[in-house]
Design an enzyme around this catalytic site. Structure first.
Site, mmCIF file in Angstrom:
data_model
loop_
_atom_site.group_PDB
_atom_site.id
_atom_site.type_symbol
_atom_site.label_atom_id
_atom_site.label_comp_id
_atom_site.label_asym_id
_atom_site.label_seq_id
_atom_site.Cartn_x
_atom_site.Cartn_y
_atom_site.Cartn_z
ATOM 1 N N GLU A 82 -31.975 -3.827 19.733
ATOM 2 C CA GLU A 82 -31.070 -2.683 19.931
ATOM 3 C C GLU A 82 -31.723 -1.438 19.346
ATOM 4 O OE1 GLU A 82 -26.512 -1.089 19.601
ATOM 5 O OE2 GLU A 82 -27.042 -2.808 18.340
ATOM 6 N N ASP A 157 -27.555 9.459 22.272
ATOM 7 C CA ASP A 157 -27.233 10.885 22.275
ATOM 8 C C ASP A 157 -27.506 11.453 23.664
ATOM 9 O OD1 ASP A 157 -27.064 13.685 21.840
ATOM 10 O OD2 ASP A 157 -27.653 13.419 19.749
ATOM 11 N N ASP A 193 -20.578 7.144 27.410
ATOM 12 C CA ASP A 193 -19.262 7.686 27.744
ATOM 13 C C ASP A 193 -19.381 9.104 28.297
ATOM 14 O OD1 ASP A 193 -20.107 8.678 25.283
ATOM 15 O OD2 ASP A 193 -18.071 8.921 24.507
#
Length: 258
Positions: A82, A157, A193
């Protein structure tokens, strides 16, 4: 005697120790830790945080031989990675659901890493090791080609302003680095998102050689390219905030074909 006039920019001698700072996909924040983070850091960092040779900056990774991850973990197992694990809310939950795997996380913020260490201890998760460095450079220098089974990139980001798009981690160059490090049929799982970043990722990765969008089928209107929400990924505090703001969460899954 009169002091000599200062050198002009055209005649000044360059500083030999000046560090060239690469464009990175993150901004460093304060490294101040609270009491619980300090306690977790002191208790666990020596056994759970992997030291690597640094480049010129604190978060860079110097060119070096790839790590022997089987030796680091004390066992040979599939590697899951990750990038940008934050405080470990998603990382620790998903690692607990993959006990058969060795999970490597990249995170540059020490308080976030300390929170992750505390979370690992509380939840009894022992199959995670953390590297406090730039994930892109870590992927390049610390892993053998075709060695990673899955890469996770959740809520990176988005760097909204056009002049900052060069900082976005997902790029054609990064896609080829990821492809080179994944095993054949390895997966790259992403989530965001922000719709503009989701579309950016689709544009870059749908065109990336050697990667195929697992949920894109022009002959099937139900397979539009957006993946269903990954069931193993917990609903984190960050994701709940995005949903509360009315944003749509987009998941993507790409598979290495060659």
């Amino acid at each position: 005697m009169q002091n000599p006039a200062p050198e002009t920019p055209s005649t000044a001698t360059p500083r030999p120790d000046r560090v060239h700072r690469e464009v990175v996909s993150f901004v460093r924040r304060s490294a101040r830790m609270n009491a619980s983070q300090e306690k977790a850091w002191q208790a666990w960092h020596s056994s759970r945080v992997v030291p690597v040779a640094q480049g010129q900056t604190e978060t860079s990774v110097a060119p070096q031989p790839p790590l022997d991850w089987a030796e680091v973990f004390g066992r040979r197992a599939p590697l899951l990675v990750e990038i940008g694990s934050g405080t470990g809310e998603s990382l620790v939950s998903m690692a607990r659901q993959h006990p058969q795997a060795n999970v490597v996380a990249f995170e540059v913020f020490q308080p976030a890493v300390a929170s992750t260490l505390g979370r690992m201890a509380r939840e009894g998760v022992d199959n995670v090791r953390i590297v406090m460095a730039d994930g892109q450079q870590g992927l390049e220098h610390l892993f053998e080609p075709a060695s990673i089974s899955e890469l996770w990139l959740f809520f990176a980001d988005p760097w909204h302003k056009s002049r900052h798009h060069k900082r976005r981690l997902v790029s054609p160059e990064f896609a080829q680095l990821v492809r080179s490090r994944l095993v054949t049929d390895g997966r790259w799982r992403l989530a965001t998102d922000w719709q503009d970043y989701a579309e950016w990722m689709r544009e870059v990765l749908d065109a990336a050689p050697g990667l195929v969008n697992e949920h894109l089928d022009p002959a099937d209107p139900e397979h539009t390219g957006w993946a269903p929400r990954l069931e193993l990924r917990p609903l984190t505090k960050y994701e709940r905030k995005g949903l509360a703001a009315g944003r749509t969460i987009r998941d993507l899954t790409y598979r290495k074909t060659s």
